[in-house]
Design a protein around this motif. Structure first.
Motif, PDB file in Angstrom:
ATOM      1  N   LYS A 100       2.466  -8.492  -1.657  1.00 50.41           N
ATOM      2  CA  LYS A 100       2.626  -7.645  -2.829  1.00 50.41           C
ATOM      3  C   LYS A 100       2.948  -6.207  -2.430  1.00 50.41           C
ATOM      4  O   LYS A 100       3.705  -5.511  -3.108  1.00 50.41           O
ATOM      5  CB  LYS A 100       1.354  -7.706  -3.668  1.00 50.41           C
ATOM      6  CG  LYS A 100       1.461  -6.962  -4.983  1.00 50.41           C
ATOM      7  CD  LYS A 100       0.228  -7.188  -5.805  1.00 50.41           C
ATOM      8  CE  LYS A 100       0.282  -6.296  -7.033  1.00 50.41           C
ATOM      9  NZ  LYS A 100       0.258  -4.871  -6.668  1.00 50.41           N
ATOM     10  N   ASP A 152       6.046  -4.052  -3.821  1.00 49.87           N
ATOM     11  CA  ASP A 152       5.886  -2.732  -4.433  1.00 49.87           C
ATOM     12  C   ASP A 152       6.896  -1.748  -3.833  1.00 49.87           C
ATOM     13  O   ASP A 152       7.520  -0.950  -4.539  1.00 49.87           O
ATOM     14  CB  ASP A 152       4.467  -2.196  -4.201  1.00 49.87           C
ATOM     15  CG  ASP A 152       3.402  -2.974  -4.947  1.00 49.87           C
ATOM     16  OD1 ASP A 152       3.761  -3.836  -5.768  1.00 49.87           O
ATOM     17  OD2 ASP A 152       2.216  -2.736  -4.696  1.00 49.87           O
ATOM     18  N   TYR A 203       8.927 -10.064  -9.042  1.00 48.73           N
ATOM     19  CA  TYR A 203       7.579 -10.588  -8.794  1.00 48.73           C
ATOM     20  C   TYR A 203       7.469 -12.058  -9.203  1.00 48.73           C
ATOM     21  O   TYR A 203       6.748 -12.833  -8.565  1.00 48.73           O
ATOM     22  CB  TYR A 203       6.546  -9.740  -9.521  1.00 48.73           C
ATOM     23  CG  TYR A 203       6.298  -8.425  -8.831  1.00 48.73           C
ATOM     24  CD1 TYR A 203       5.360  -8.309  -7.817  1.00 48.73           C
ATOM     25  CD2 TYR A 203       7.034  -7.296  -9.177  1.00 48.73           C
ATOM     26  CE1 TYR A 203       5.157  -7.112  -7.167  1.00 48.73           C
ATOM     27  CE2 TYR A 203       6.841  -6.095  -8.527  1.00 48.73           C
ATOM     28  CZ  TYR A 203       5.895  -6.005  -7.523  1.00 48.73           C
ATOM     29  OH  TYR A 203       5.708  -4.818  -6.879  1.00 48.73           O
ATOM     30  N   ARG A 217       4.177 -13.412  -7.307  1.00 53.04           N
ATOM     31  CA  ARG A 217       3.162 -12.375  -7.136  1.00 53.04           C
ATOM     32  C   ARG A 217       2.913 -11.685  -8.461  1.00 53.04           C
ATOM     33  O   ARG A 217       3.762 -11.658  -9.345  1.00 53.04           O
ATOM     34  CB  ARG A 217       3.614 -11.329  -6.111  1.00 53.04           C
ATOM     35  CG  ARG A 217       3.799 -11.865  -4.700  1.00 53.04           C
ATOM     36  CD  ARG A 217       2.481 -12.035  -3.996  1.00 53.04           C
ATOM     37  NE  ARG A 217       2.674 -12.495  -2.622  1.00 53.04           N
ATOM     38  CZ  ARG A 217       1.688 -12.691  -1.757  1.00 53.04           C
ATOM     39  NH1 ARG A 217       0.436 -12.465  -2.122  1.00 53.04           N
ATOM     40  NH2 ARG A 217       1.939 -13.116  -0.534  1.00 53.04           N
ATOM     41  N   ASP A 229      -4.346  -6.509  -2.399  1.00 50.07           N
ATOM     42  CA  ASP A 229      -3.761  -6.575  -3.730  1.00 50.07           C
ATOM     43  C   ASP A 229      -3.918  -5.218  -4.421  1.00 50.07           C
ATOM     44  O   ASP A 229      -4.474  -4.285  -3.857  1.00 50.07           O
ATOM     45  CB  ASP A 229      -4.443  -7.659  -4.571  1.00 50.07           C
ATOM     46  CG  ASP A 229      -4.153  -9.054  -4.042  1.00 50.07           C
ATOM     47  OD1 ASP A 229      -3.071  -9.242  -3.457  1.00 50.07           O
ATOM     48  OD2 ASP A 229      -5.002  -9.949  -4.199  1.00 50.07           O
TER      49      ASP A 229
END
Length: 272
Positions: free
Chosen positions: A65, A69, A86, A91, A143
């Protein structure tokens, strides 16, 4: 196959459609037309060119993740494209809408030039706006990478990653309290505090205490799954061009085992 049916296809399309103006001011070769090179996207996302190439080729289908990002920011994805990225990677997305703070291209170039020093640029409410490659690798596997408060209070690994979790958690809340002082009516602040209050009893307790703290220079006791314990100092600097933003550097004492560990981690890719 649907042209947006795979993660690699989607990344390639967005890279080829991106404007080269995103990177030309950052010290790379200027050129005409649109489209970014793979190495340019990798640089902007703080990952290696080899790892990004494997993503496009379909050899890495479930990046962390934290990497996603960084790719959202590197490719300047709009909310719908952000959510689709995502979905393809299976994710949970960062918040992909409204009021995104921009980071100075020169500042991005600067933090990417530090090969072994983890560096982050954070917004007024501790949203992570940019991160260099050592930072991506250091925080890989965590996360809730979109916001430092969510990382501390909502990430299931936070109490292992931060060996002094309670001290850091209280300091982060105090930092948000300072930011909130001039933004009490900001809708995003209300959303953030509401989410954290609902999901974390500790946050509710610390927020009610109304502590104020100076985090200009803060020790971090970290446990990383690959190198074990790290002792670093977090130094925060105000970003003059964008009031409310801060540059956060994590540095180890010269010649220490923690410095050796940071050097080792800087040579790794973020795991899939």
């Amino acid at each position: 196959m649907d042209k947006m049916g795979s993660l690699g296809d989607f990344l390639r399309e967005r890279r080829e459609a991106a404007s080269s103006l995103q990177v030309e001011p950052r010290g790379l070769d200027s050129r005409q037309g649109t489209g970014l090179r793979r190495e340019e996207v990798a640089m902007l996302a703080g990952i290696s060119t080899d790892f990004y190439t494997r993503l496009e080729a379909g050899r890495e289908r479930h990046p962390s993740k934290r990497v996603l990002d960084a790719l959202v920011l590197a490719l300047s994805l709009e909310p719908d494209a952000c959510r689709h990225l995502y979905d393809l990677a299976k994710r949970r997305p960062i918040r992909c809408g409204g009021g995104v703070e921009k980071v100075s291209p020169g500042l991005v170039t600067l933090i990417q030039s530090w090969p072994t020093t983890p560096a982050l640029v954070c917004g007024r409410f501790l949203d992570v706006l940019a991160m260099n490659r050592p930072g991506v690798v250091l925080y890989d596997g965590m996360d809730y990478g979109d916001n430092l408060l969510r990382t501390v209070f909502l990430d299931p690994m936070a109490r292992i990653f931060y060996r002094d979790w309670e001290r850091l958690a209280m300091a982060r809340v105090a930092q948000l309290r300072i930011a909130a002082a001039g933004n009490l009516e900001h809708p995003y602040l209300a959303e953030l505090v509401g989410e954290l209050s609902l999901k974390s009893e500790e946050f509710r307790t610390y927020w009610a205490r109304r502590d104020i703290d100076d985090l200009t220079c803060t020790p971090y006791a970290i446990h990383h799954s690959m190198v074990g314990n790290l002792d670093v100092t977090g130094a925060s600097y105000d970003v003059d061009q964008h009031p409310g933003q801060q540059l956060l550097l994590l540095q180890a004492a010269p010649g220490s085992p923690s410095e050796d560990s940071l050097i080792f981690l800087s040579g790794l890719d973020a795991s899939p």
